[in-house]
Design an enzyme around this catalytic site. Structure first.
Site, short mmCIF file in Angstrom:
data_model
loop_
_atom_site.label_atom_id
_atom_site.label_comp_id
_atom_site.label_asym_id
_atom_site.label_seq_id
_atom_site.Cartn_x
_atom_site.Cartn_y
_atom_site.Cartn_z
N GLU A 46 0.90 -1.29 -0.06
CA GLU A 46 0.12 0.13 0.11
C GLU A 46 0.84 1.47 -0.02
O GLU A 46 1.00 1.96 -0.98
CB GLU A 46 -1.04 0.11 1.01
CG GLU A 46 -2.16 -1.29 0.97
CD GLU A 46 -3.32 -1.28 2.02
OE1 GLU A 46 -3.07 -0.78 3.11
OE2 GLU A 46 -4.21 -1.83 1.48
C1 HEC Z 1 -3.34 1.06 -1.75
C2 HEC Z 1 -4.71 1.44 -1.38
C3 HEC Z 1 -4.96 2.00 0.07
C4 HEC Z 1 -4.24 3.00 0.78
C5 HEC Z 1 -2.99 3.85 0.33
C6 HEC Z 1 -5.13 3.14 1.99
N1 HEC Z 1 -6.08 2.34 2.02
FE1 HEC Z 1 -7.40 2.20 3.44
N2 HEC Z 1 -7.95 0.52 2.80
C7 HEC Z 1 -7.61 -0.02 1.65
C8 HEC Z 1 -8.21 -1.41 1.54
C9 HEC Z 1 -7.88 -2.45 0.34
C10 HEC Z 1 -8.85 -1.72 2.61
C11 HEC Z 1 -9.50 -2.83 2.96
C12 HEC Z 1 -8.49 -3.91 3.53
C13 HEC Z 1 -9.05 -5.02 3.93
O1 HEC Z 1 -10.02 -5.15 4.68
O2 HEC Z 1 -8.25 -5.85 4.55
C14 HEC Z 1 -9.01 -0.40 3.49
C15 HEC Z 1 -9.36 -0.41 4.68
C16 HEC Z 1 -9.54 1.08 5.24
C17 HEC Z 1 -10.41 1.41 6.44
C18 HEC Z 1 -11.46 0.49 7.06
C19 HEC Z 1 -12.81 0.62 6.51
C20 HEC Z 1 -13.82 -0.36 6.82
O3 HEC Z 1 -14.99 -0.27 6.36
O4 HEC Z 1 -13.22 -1.41 7.33
C21 HEC Z 1 -10.14 2.54 6.83
C22 HEC Z 1 -10.82 3.52 7.74
C23 HEC Z 1 -9.03 3.14 5.88
N3 HEC Z 1 -8.85 2.10 5.02
C24 HEC Z 1 -8.55 4.23 6.02
C25 HEC Z 1 -7.18 4.48 5.32
C26 HEC Z 1 -6.41 5.77 5.67
C27 HEC Z 1 -6.52 6.68 6.88
C28 HEC Z 1 -5.37 5.53 4.87
C29 HEC Z 1 -4.15 6.62 4.74
C30 HEC Z 1 -3.13 6.33 6.16
C31 HEC Z 1 -5.47 4.49 3.98
N4 HEC Z 1 -6.86 3.73 4.32
C32 HEC Z 1 -4.60 4.30 3.00
C33 HEC Z 1 -6.82 0.51 0.59
C34 HEC Z 1 -5.83 1.58 0.77
#
Ligand code: HEC
Ligand code: HEC
Length: 411
Positions: free
Chosen positions: A184
């Site tokens: 990521e």
């Molecule tokens: C490369 C893409 C990517 C980046 C960059 C990223 N995310 Fe995500 N995010 C995801 C994915 C894919 C999931 C789900 C992963 C899983 O459930 O295993 C997720 C899950 C989440 C969730 C959980 C939501 C839920 O309904 O469960 C939150 C809140 C979130 N991210 C916030 C952030 C924040 C804040 C950042 C920066 C610090 C960030 N993400 C950076 C792809 C990304």
């Protein structure tokens, strides 16, 4: 509400008369206005839109904002469909101060968080793309693809646990995950903290928001707290459905109203998992979602079972919110269903079992049902009536690192 008030008391809430005195001293000696709130309803903090001051201590300058939900001002429900939002999930000590929310907003959009300064949180959860990326699975640093779809950040503050499998308890825990995840953002937290300390605006903002000096407040924990405070301001609570539930029978079309009835019916059983008022649920359920790319096969992701061992958790995923769902295609933990139409077909055919996959733990609420073309359109119209983006935060034009900010919807 109770919980936030309990926390507020550690800061010694000022009395009304102390407030008056302070206001006068402030006005006369310091040229300041009376920023004092003894607990009455007058808004005093510079809270983002859609939020209000919960409490404010003028001595320390600390105070908290919270999202205004339809019933949070104490009005009684106007129909059985109107239910009060529960308190947001917060670890002890979490504070939604304006300074933290604003710092969190800047960090959220700043690619400096990633190892090669190209990926920000917004690259996978962009406000112009329903706070997701509209891709089946997320694409991270150096174009690497993950195995799951990025969920929306809208209302994530009400999630019982974070991630499709619930492996993070709070938004604070969650935020540290993607930063260090090699596919990521692939960032070394020690390097990140050094980088942020060297940017004077971040140093100052961290110190202001977390009472440090000389950049001492720039820490990974504080970074996660600030991002979480920002995320607790990203709320969707005023959709046409909410106005309908509050008694405005013209707020939803006739088709959406029929769709609501279908959603609540014993044949579809949608309501039994996607519950009021969040349209989500604390539990992990098995539907039997197809694999991405090969609809003849069951998806192999073990879901909740990787966090919580047990046969019943194999392929179980958290019941996600349906608020703003019309903006967050494609659907399911692996983005395997492209449209809401496809999702409805999947449910109507009886989920994974209806597709002939071998599964012995599908939830018993997932059963075949008949759905005419008109009924399908009605259900889609209802899901669209769960859209409310009125509290979209502003995308910063500039972030303190000076790196480019992703402005528009993601391609
Ligand atoms: C490369 C893409 C990517 C980046 C960059 C990223 N995310 Fe995500 N995010 C995801 C994915 C894919 C999931 C789900 C992963 C899983 O459930 O295993 C997720 C899950 C989440 C969730 C959980 C939501 C839920 O309904 O469960 C939150 C809140 C979130 N991210 C916030 C952030 C924040 C804040 C950042 C920066 C610090 C960030 N993400 C950076 C792809 C990304
Ligand atoms: C047994 C509980 C259950 C029932 C009943 C149920 N859902 Fe779901 N729903 C879930 C779970 C769990 C997921 C996530 C599954 C996954 O990703 O593997 C989900 C996902 C969805 C999604 C995709 C959301 C997203 O962000 O990707 C939509 C849309 C949806 N459901 C609508 C409905 C509708 C409409 C009905 C009624 C026809 C319904 N659900 C009935 C549990 C349920």
């Amino acid at each position: 509400m109770l919980a936030t008030h309990a926390r507020a008391s550690v800061f010694l809430r000022p009395s009304r008369s102390l407030c008056k005195t302070l206001g006068l001293i402030g006005l006369v000696l310091l040229g300041l206005g009376s920023g004092c709130d003894p607990g009455d309803s007058s808004p005093q903090l510079a809270c983002p839109k859609g939020m209000r001051t919960v409490w404010h201590d003028p001595l320390s300058g600390i105070g908290e904002c919270e999202v205004i939900t339809p019933l949070s001002e104490g009005r009684s429900p106007r129909s059985g469909l109107e239910q009060a939002f529960p308190a947001m999930v917060r670890p002890p000590g979490a504070l939604s101060t304006p300074a933290r929310i604003e710092l969190g907003r800047l960090l959220y959009f700043d690619p400096v968080l990633s190892g090669d300064n190209t990926v920000s949180c917004a690259h996978c959860h962009h406000p112009a793309s329903g706070f997701t990326d509209n891709r089946a699975v997320a694409t991270g640093i150096r174009g690497q693809k993950g195995g799951r779809s990025a969920p929306t950040v809208w209302n994530a503050a009400w999630n019982s646990e974070q991630f499709w499998d619930g492996r993070a308890k709070t938004l604070e825990d969650q935020a540290k995950g993607p930063i260090q995840n090699p596919i990521e953002m692939d960032q070394d937290p020690v390097k990140l903290i050094a980088e942020l300390k060297a940017i004077p605006e971040y140093s100052r903002r961290f110190d202001e928001a977390f009472r440090g000096s000389g950049g001492s407040a720039v820490t990974l924990d504080n970074l996660a707290s600030a991002i979480a405070a920002f995320e607790r301001s990203i709320a969707s609570v005023n959709s046409p459905f909410d106005r309908y539930a509050a008694g405005d029978r013209t707020a939803m079309s006739e088709s959406a109203t029929r769709g609501l009835n279908l959603f609540r019916s014993v044949s579809t059983r949608c309501f039994e998992c996607h519950e009021l008022p969040t349209f989500a649920m604390k539990e992990y359920k098995v539907l039997g979602v197809p694999s991405l790319g090969d609809p003849t096969k069951l998806d192999e992701d073990r879901g909740r079972a990787t966090v919580m061992p047990g046969a019943s958790y194999e392929r179980a995923f958290r019941v996600p919110t349906l608020r703003n769902v019309a903006k967050t295609a494609p659907y399911m933990h692996n983005g395997s269903l492209k449209t809401l139409d496809e999702v409805l077909d999947f449910y109507a055919k009886g989920g994974g079992l209806g597709r002939g996959y071998k599964l012995d733990n599908v939830d018993d609420k997932i059963r075949k049902f008949d759905l005419t073309a008109e009924e399908k359109a009605d259900l889609v119209a209802f899901l669209e009536a769960l859209t409310d983006e009125s509290l979209l935060p502003e995308v910063p034009k500039l972030v303190p690192s000076g790196l480019p900010v992703a402005q528009g919807p993601l391609q």
